[in-house]
Design a protein around this motif. Structure first.
Motif, mmCIF file in Angstrom:
data_model
loop_
_atom_site.group_PDB
_atom_site.id
_atom_site.type_symbol
_atom_site.label_atom_id
_atom_site.label_comp_id
_atom_site.label_asym_id
_atom_site.label_seq_id
_atom_site.Cartn_x
_atom_site.Cartn_y
_atom_site.Cartn_z
ATOM 1 N N GLU A 120 1.276 -2.190 3.614
ATOM 2 C CA GLU A 120 1.923 -0.888 3.553
ATOM 3 C C GLU A 120 0.916 0.201 3.182
ATOM 4 O OE1 GLU A 120 5.521 0.908 0.920
ATOM 5 O OE2 GLU A 120 5.376 -1.288 1.065
ATOM 6 N N TRP A 121 1.062 1.386 3.789
ATOM 7 C CA TRP A 121 0.217 2.521 3.410
ATOM 8 C C TRP A 121 0.440 2.803 1.925
ATOM 9 C CZ3 TRP A 121 -0.986 7.023 7.180
ATOM 10 C CH2 TRP A 121 -1.320 6.511 8.442
ATOM 11 N N GLY A 122 -0.655 2.866 1.173
ATOM 12 C CA GLY A 122 -0.527 3.057 -0.272
ATOM 13 C C GLY A 122 -0.837 1.775 -1.031
ATOM 14 N N GLN A 123 -0.991 0.663 -0.301
ATOM 15 C CA GLN A 123 -1.331 -0.612 -0.939
ATOM 16 C C GLN A 123 -2.747 -1.040 -0.538
ATOM 17 O OE1 GLN A 123 0.735 -2.086 -3.217
ATOM 18 N NE2 GLN A 123 1.948 -0.224 -2.895
ATOM 19 N N ALA A 124 -3.294 -1.993 -1.300
ATOM 20 C CA ALA A 124 -4.613 -2.549 -1.003
ATOM 21 C C ALA A 124 -4.448 -3.933 -0.378
ATOM 22 C CB ALA A 124 -5.439 -2.646 -2.279
ATOM 23 N N HIS A 125 -5.522 -4.443 0.233
ATOM 24 C CA HIS A 125 -5.477 -5.775 0.833
ATOM 25 C C HIS A 125 -5.720 -6.856 -0.217
ATOM 26 C CE1 HIS A 125 -6.122 -3.233 4.425
ATOM 27 N NE2 HIS A 125 -5.297 -4.113 4.966
ATOM 28 N N SER A 147 -12.433 3.066 0.688
ATOM 29 C CA SER A 147 -11.553 4.056 0.052
ATOM 30 C C SER A 147 -10.756 4.722 1.172
ATOM 31 C CB SER A 147 -12.404 5.077 -0.708
ATOM 32 O OG SER A 147 -11.643 6.223 -1.032
ATOM 33 N N GLU A 148 -9.468 4.388 1.264
ATOM 34 C CA GLU A 148 -8.630 4.874 2.375
ATOM 35 C C GLU A 148 -8.211 6.319 2.063
ATOM 36 O OE1 GLU A 148 -7.132 5.921 5.181
ATOM 37 O OE2 GLU A 148 -7.324 3.848 5.872
ATOM 38 N N THR A 149 -8.858 7.262 2.719
ATOM 39 C CA THR A 149 -8.713 8.680 2.401
ATOM 40 C C THR A 149 -7.301 9.211 2.689
ATOM 41 O OG1 THR A 149 -10.998 8.768 3.146
ATOM 42 C CG2 THR A 149 -9.975 10.867 2.633
ATOM 43 N N SER A 150 -6.548 8.519 3.527
ATOM 44 C CA SER A 150 -5.190 8.989 3.823
ATOM 45 C C SER A 150 -4.199 8.637 2.709
ATOM 46 C CB SER A 150 -4.704 8.422 5.159
ATOM 47 O OG SER A 150 -4.649 7.015 5.112
ATOM 48 N N THR A 151 -4.572 7.680 1.830
ATOM 49 C CA THR A 151 -3.627 7.227 0.803
ATOM 50 C C THR A 151 -4.186 7.262 -0.616
ATOM 51 O OG1 THR A 151 -4.367 4.931 0.943
ATOM 52 C CG2 THR A 151 -2.595 5.587 2.448
ATOM 53 N N GLY A 152 -5.517 7.381 -0.750
ATOM 54 C CA GLY A 152 -6.131 7.328 -2.078
ATOM 55 C C GLY A 152 -6.240 5.919 -2.638
ATOM 56 N N VAL A 153 -6.143 4.910 -1.762
ATOM 57 C CA VAL A 153 -6.253 3.514 -2.218
ATOM 58 C C VAL A 153 -7.708 3.039 -2.117
ATOM 59 C CG1 VAL A 153 -5.714 1.115 -1.579
ATOM 60 C CG2 VAL A 153 -3.889 2.821 -1.726
ATOM 61 N N LEU A 154 -8.155 2.358 -3.170
ATOM 62 C CA LEU A 154 -9.480 1.731 -3.174
ATOM 63 C C LEU A 154 -9.299 0.234 -2.981
ATOM 64 C CD1 LEU A 154 -12.547 2.418 -3.731
ATOM 65 C CD2 LEU A 154 -12.136 1.528 -6.030
ATOM 66 N N ASN A 155 -9.849 -0.302 -1.898
ATOM 67 C CA ASN A 155 -9.741 -1.737 -1.643
ATOM 68 C C ASN A 155 -10.710 -2.507 -2.552
ATOM 69 O OD1 ASN A 155 -7.986 -3.162 0.056
ATOM 70 N ND2 ASN A 155 -8.838 -2.211 1.900
ATOM 71 N N PRO A 156 -10.347 -3.714 -2.971
ATOM 72 C CA PRO A 156 -11.251 -4.519 -3.816
ATOM 73 C C PRO A 156 -12.370 -5.109 -2.957
ATOM 74 C CG PRO A 156 -9.251 -5.758 -3.362
ATOM 75 C CD PRO A 156 -9.074 -4.414 -2.699
ATOM 76 N N LEU A 157 -13.374 -4.289 -2.670
ATOM 77 C CA LEU A 157 -14.373 -4.657 -1.654
ATOM 78 C C LEU A 157 -15.221 -5.854 -2.051
ATOM 79 C CD1 LEU A 157 -15.588 -4.014 1.093
ATOM 80 C CD2 LEU A 157 -17.059 -2.315 -0.020
ATOM 81 N N GLY A 302 8.828 15.212 -10.889
ATOM 82 C CA GLY A 302 9.081 14.362 -9.728
ATOM 83 C C GLY A 302 7.865 13.991 -8.890
ATOM 84 N N PHE A 303 6.674 14.418 -9.303
ATOM 85 C CA PHE A 303 5.461 14.029 -8.558
ATOM 86 C C PHE A 303 5.014 12.643 -9.030
ATOM 87 C CE2 PHE A 303 5.634 18.533 -8.117
ATOM 88 C CZ PHE A 303 4.955 18.853 -6.948
ATOM 89 N N SER A 304 4.444 11.852 -8.124
ATOM 90 C CA SER A 304 3.946 10.534 -8.552
ATOM 91 C C SER A 304 2.704 10.137 -7.760
ATOM 92 C CB SER A 304 5.043 9.482 -8.378
ATOM 93 O OG SER A 304 5.440 9.431 -7.026
ATOM 94 N N LEU A 305 1.963 9.194 -8.323
ATOM 95 C CA LEU A 305 0.749 8.689 -7.659
ATOM 96 C C LEU A 305 1.160 7.679 -6.605
ATOM 97 C CD1 LEU A 305 -1.260 8.166 -10.954
ATOM 98 C CD2 LEU A 305 -1.819 9.847 -9.172
ATOM 99 N N LEU A 306 0.600 7.807 -5.414
ATOM 100 C CA LEU A 306 0.954 6.866 -4.340
ATOM 101 C C LEU A 306 0.324 5.495 -4.577
ATOM 102 C CD1 LEU A 306 2.280 6.498 -1.488
ATOM 103 C CD2 LEU A 306 0.062 7.130 -0.521
ATOM 104 N N ALA A 307 -0.948 5.473 -4.950
ATOM 105 C CA ALA A 307 -1.668 4.194 -5.097
ATOM 106 C C ALA A 307 -1.337 3.550 -6.435
ATOM 107 C CB ALA A 307 -3.166 4.436 -4.982
ATOM 108 N N PRO A 308 -1.264 2.216 -6.466
ATOM 109 C CA PRO A 308 -0.935 1.534 -7.721
ATOM 110 C C PRO A 308 -2.124 1.503 -8.682
ATOM 111 C CG PRO A 308 -1.325 -0.076 -5.985
ATOM 112 C CD PRO A 308 -1.417 1.285 -5.337
ATOM 113 N N HIS A 309 -1.832 1.356 -9.950
ATOM 114 C CA HIS A 309 -2.844 1.225 -10.995
ATOM 115 C C HIS A 309 -3.857 0.138 -10.624
ATOM 116 C CE1 HIS A 309 -4.478 1.378 -15.022
ATOM 117 N NE2 HIS A 309 -4.446 0.046 -15.048
ATOM 118 N N GLY A 310 -5.140 0.405 -10.836
ATOM 119 C CA GLY A 310 -6.172 -0.595 -10.532
ATOM 120 C C GLY A 310 -6.653 -0.554 -9.094
ATOM 121 N N ARG A 311 -5.957 0.180 -8.243
ATOM 122 C CA ARG A 311 -6.355 0.255 -6.827
ATOM 123 C C ARG A 311 -6.488 1.711 -6.392
ATOM 124 N NH1 ARG A 311 -7.954 -4.083 -7.452
ATOM 125 N NH2 ARG A 311 -7.192 -6.041 -6.618
#
Ligand SMILES: *Cc1c(COP(=O)(O)O)cnc(C)c1O
Length: 379
Positions: A120-125, A147-157, A302-311
């Motif tokens: 899902e967009w907003g999640q990491a692999h 670093s997926e610039t469309s979602t702000g997610v950092l993959n555990p490379l 009502g604003f929230s971060l799309l990417a989960p903590h740690g990612r």
């Protein structure tokens, strides 16, 4: 060339610090000024001397002893080069947003087969899932966006790289790891060599805070051997040509010499700041500042971060915008106050905004942006 001025808060350049798009990013006036020079020839000693001088800094940014190629292009050209030189027959394409989708699509656009591992967009692999899929066999490369610039997610490379190596051992197949580091390289430590990345690319206009128009990449020895074995690489995208010309501190074709003047200035400034380590630390500080502000201040509205903590990426934050307003409205109202942030990208266009806290921005400058944003989030 003049001595670099140290990177200090925005008193150094009063006009700087209001443009927070997640690319292109704001360029320091000093870096722009470095382009005010006469044209020089690209086969002369002057340009080679500049390329020789910046080479060790570029390699320290990529954390490698291998060459870092300088291409006159946007980053997508080197994504395509990754495929044309690195995918023989079939790749696993990791997709979790717009840019990783583009990387995957490039594989089939270049006439290779691709299997998609999409989350899902907003999640990491999940590295374990990468390994599981590769162990089924028949893959010779993996495409991934760090670093997926469309979602702000950092993959555990680092973990994904380990998973790929483990799958190589299990299957006995050579699987190259092709990495888009467009919004990670220059904004955090990306270990090209220690993580054994086969291809790592970035563009000038993101975390390196240069004008658009240059792209950079480093390739492993086995990536070059793979390239040698693939016919029809063409010319402009042939890594073996970049490697050959790099040996004599040149580029295969006429480069954008003025952007190289800007690059030389920016490399001095990166060194003056204390190298990639200090730069990475500044980026993590800005990211944490942005996350804390969202959770402590904007969440109540009502604003929230799309990417989960740690990612979460240290360079770009995507905020989900509540129903009482809209991304377009937030972007417009900030614009009226003299600030730019990015609208959502692709299918997140109508639900998110993106703050690019990367390049030469400072915690002080980001604090000023968040103060303006706070006024808007009050309604
Ligand atoms: C911006 C971006 C690209 C595309 O860069 P261009 O320079 O426009 O070709 C690719 N990948 C990521 C992750 C990006 O942020």
């Amino acid at each position: 060339m003049t001595e670099p001025r140290p990177v200090t808060p925005d008193t150094a350049s009063p006009r700087f610090g209001r443009f927070f798009l997640p690319g292109p990013t704001e360029v320091r006036p000093e870096v722009l000024d470095a382009m005010r020079r006469p044209v020089i020839g690209h086969r002369g000693s002057e340009l080679s001397a500049i390329l020789r001088e910046i080479d060790p800094v570029l390699r320290s940014v990529f954390r490698t002893t291998r060459p870092v190629y300088v291409a006159t292009a946007s980053a997508t050209l080197l994504m395509e080069a990754a495929v044309r030189n690195g995918v023989r027959r079939r790749a696993l394409g990791l997709v979790n947003g717009a840019f990783s989708g583009r990387f995957r699509d490039l594989v089939s656009d270049c006439g290779r087969e691709v299997e998609t591992y999409e989350v899902e967009w907003g999640q990491a692999h999940d590295p374990a899932e990468v390994k599981r899929r590769l162990c089924r066999g028949g893959f010779d490369a993996v495409t991934v966006v760090h670093s997926e610039t469309s979602t702000g997610v950092l993959n555990p490379l680092a973990e994904i790289a380990e998973a790929v190596r483990a799958a190589e051992t299990a299957t006995g197949e050579e699987i190259l790891l092709l990495v888009d580091g467009v919004t990670s390289v220059g904004g955090m430590r990306v270990e090209a060599e220690a993580w054994a990345l086969d291809f790592l690319l970035t563009g000038s206009q993101k975390a390196l805070a240069l004008p658009p128009g240059l792209a950079f990449a480093t390739a492993s020895e086995r990536m070059l051997r793979r390239a040698e074995s693939i016919a029809g690489r063409g010319q402009y995208l042939d890594l073996l040509e970049y490697e050959r010309y790099w040996q004599r501190h040149q580029t295969p074709t006429t480069p954008a010499v003025h952007l190289i003047f800007a690059l030389a200035e920016q490399m001095k400034r990166i060194e003056a700041e204390g190298g990639i380590e200090s730069r990475a630390e500044r980026h993590w500080r800005m990211a944490e500042q942005c996350w804390a502000w969202t959770e402590n201040v904007a969440a109540a509205r009502g604003f929230s971060l799309l990417a989960p903590h740690g990612r979460r990426s240290p360079t770009v934050t995507a905020l989900t915008v509540p129903d009482w307003t809209s991304p377009a409205d937030v972007v417009t109202r900030l614009g009226e106050r003299g600030y730019s942030v990015g609208p959502g990208y692709g299918k997140l266009k109508d639900s998110t905004i993106r703050i690019g806290h990367m390049g030469d921005h400072t915690p002080e400058g980001l604090a000023a942006l968040l103060t303006e944003l706070e006024r808007i989030t009050r309604g």
